[in-house]
Write an enzyme that holds these catalytic residues in place. Structure first.
Site, PDB file in Angstrom:
ATOM      1  N   VAL A  28       1.099  -1.083   0.108  1.00 57.13           N
ATOM      2  CA  VAL A  28       0.161   0.024  -0.127  1.00 57.13           C
ATOM      3  C   VAL A  28       0.925   1.221   0.016  1.00 57.13           C
ATOM      4  CG1 VAL A  28      -2.065  -0.992   1.070  1.00 57.13           C
ATOM      5  CG2 VAL A  28      -0.211  -0.107   2.550  1.00 57.13           C
ATOM      6  N   SER A  29       0.514   2.242  -0.640  1.00 50.69           N
ATOM      7  CA  SER A  29       1.142   3.583  -0.710  1.00 50.69           C
ATOM      8  C   SER A  29       0.359   4.268   0.416  1.00 50.69           C
ATOM      9  CB  SER A  29       1.158   4.229  -2.113  1.00 50.69           C
ATOM     10  OG  SER A  29      -0.085   4.510  -2.487  1.00 50.69           O
ATOM     11  N   THR A  30       1.334   5.478   1.079  1.00 51.44           N
ATOM     12  CA  THR A  30       0.478   6.056   2.053  1.00 51.44           C
ATOM     13  C   THR A  30      -0.955   6.670   1.720  1.00 51.44           C
ATOM     14  OG1 THR A  30       1.660   7.987   1.379  1.00 51.44           O
ATOM     15  CG2 THR A  30       2.669   6.851   3.077  1.00 51.44           C
TER      16      THR A  30
END
Length: 479
Positions: free
Chosen positions: A9-11
């Site tokens: 996941v990206s932020t």
């Protein structure tokens, strides 16, 4: 079948339902169970973008592909894995080489067929196109925002704090911003940096002041109430001017400028004038940036001054002292460094040895062996296609050939290393013999082509005019 799962996941997507790390884990474990696969590892990159594969767990995954620790990689969705077509292509080739399959739990991808590989590449192309399109839209939105006099995010500049999206004067820092602008008209940026460091002051990031950080403040128009956007861009790690910057009045109610525009323009003219003077000299200094100070770790830079006798005295000064004011190592004459360097060349030439040179294959030997293995592979394929050997026998032959190829690669690397070491020895010997006849430009080219760093240790300081400094080269690193 041994299966591993990869999650990411990206932020900006951690809170999005259905893409959380836990949701991906549950879905992937369920899918693997339905296929009768055994999960042997879980690779999880938390807070990393998919724009490239420079991610800790992705690096571990690639290493384990080389080690053949599993048979299939399972992901929730392709864009959780990669978005770059180039990265996808390289990873698929690597997997194919080590007989590792790729599966998506929510999309129909099958890398065991040519059609499947074509389809997955097309999907990745669309993912990259989508990402580039979003980037273009973001850039357009940021341009419009800048044209309207609004900031496009980022940390607060020195002298201000960012409170609820607004720049508010930090009184303690603001007085030093004014100090920098006032003092620069009389002293240089290096002197200012040393002045602030001697007072125990730090930059916004908590670092020592440098001439660069001083000039960064001096060139920032925010201190006059103007915002500037798209001033510089970074390409291949190199910052350069865009020539398309936008400068507008900063539209924030109650914003307090720290410097009047007349003074700002006067400082810009001074910056320009001093930059021309600074780069007027075309002298080459062989040891600049390569020579490092043992005491503080900063590099030495070359300089000169004209003596009363009319002669030019060339020397090197530690940036830790003259740029940052955090070191007390005095300037060192170039001839002192040259003598130590020539002694280093003598020692280095004898220190560089090739272990067991009789066991190292020549490049020609490696090439002949490679051709021999290609013929063995072709012959094995002919025997299998003609029905003279079984599939099991064919696979065994290929495995033996792969082992020979791996061994050959290792021997090839040793051969190249041996050739490189011998070439280095010859270059060191050539530099030592020809040093006195080389120009400064040629000396610099020779030093920088061979050495990554040379650490100088000042043993005894110079006592002008009779006693020269005594130094030793405590360490060095070849390129």
């Amino acid at each position: 079948m041994r299966c591993v799962i990869y999650r990411r996941v990206s932020t900006d997507m951690q809170a999005e339902e259905g893409f959380s790390l836990e949701a991906q884990r549950v879905r992937l474990e369920s899918y693997a169970s339905s296929q009768g696969w055994t999960i042997v590892d879980d690779y999880c990159d938390d807070g990393f973008s998919a724009k490239n594969i420079d991610r800790p767990e992705m690096h571990r995954l690639v290493d384990d592909i080389h080690a053949k620790k599993f048979d299939v990689v399972l992901v929730y969705r392709l864009d959780r894995f990669v978005r770059s077509v180039t990265d996808l292509h390289d990873l698929l080739q690597l997997m194919d080489k080590h007989d590792v399959k790729f599966k998506s739990a929510t999309e129909i991808f099958d890398t065991t067929s040519a059609t499947g590989r074509l389809f997955i590449t097309l999907i990745a192309t669309l993912a990259q196109w989508e990402r580039e399109t979003i980037a273009e839209r973001v850039h357009m939105a940021m341009t419009k925002k800048a044209e309207q006099g609004m900031r496009n995010g980022g940390v607060a500049p020195y002298g201000y704090d960012l409170i609820e999206g607004k720049l508010v004067v930090n009184d303690q820092e603001a007085k030093w911003v004014r100090y920098i602008f006032n003092r620069y008209l009389n002293v240089g940026s290096q002197s200012l940096a040393k002045d602030l460091n001697s007072k125990g002051l730090k930059t916004k990031k908590g670092d020592n002041w440098s001439d660069f950080s001083i000039r960064y403040i001096l060139r920032n128009p925010i201190y006059t109430g103007l915002i500037r956007w798209n001033y510089e861009t970074t390409s291949n790690g190199i910052r350069k001017r865009t020539g398309k910057e936008i400068v507008q009045e900063y539209e924030q109610d109650g914003f307090e400028a720290l410097v009047d525009r007349e003074q700002f323009e006067l400082v810009q003219q001074t910056l320009q004038r001093r930059s021309v003077i600074a780069f007027r000299s075309d002298n080459a200094y062989p040891f600049s940036s390569v020579a490092k100070c043992k005491k503080c770790g900063y590099s030495f830079s070359g300089s000169f001054k004209k003596l009363k006798s009319g002669k030019i005295h060339r020397f090197y000064k530690c940036r830790g002292k003259f740029n940052f004011g955090v070191c007390d190592v005095q300037a060192i004459s170039e001839d002192v460094i040259e003598n130590a360097f020539l002694q280093l060349l003598v020692l280095s030439e004898t220190d560089i040895e090739v272990n067991n040179p009789e066991e190292i294959m020549t490049i020609e030997d490696v090439q002949r062996q490679q051709a021999h293995l290609r013929r063995k592979r072709e012959r094995a394929e002919e025997l299998y296609l003609e029905g003279d050997i079984t599939k099991e026998r064919y696979n065994k032959l290929l495995e033996d050939i792969r082992k020979e190829e791996s061994s050959l690669v290792a021997m090839s690397s040793e051969s190249i290393s041996a050739d490189a070491l011998e070439m280095t020895k010859q270059m060191l010997k050539g530099i030592k013999n020809e040093w006195s006849s080389l120009s400064y430009e040629a000396k610099k080219s020779a030093v920088h082509s061979l050495f990554k760093s040379i650490t100088l240790d000042l043993i005894e300081p110079a006592v002008p005019p009779k006693k020269k400094a005594k130094i030793q080269i405590s360490d060095y690193e070849l390129l």
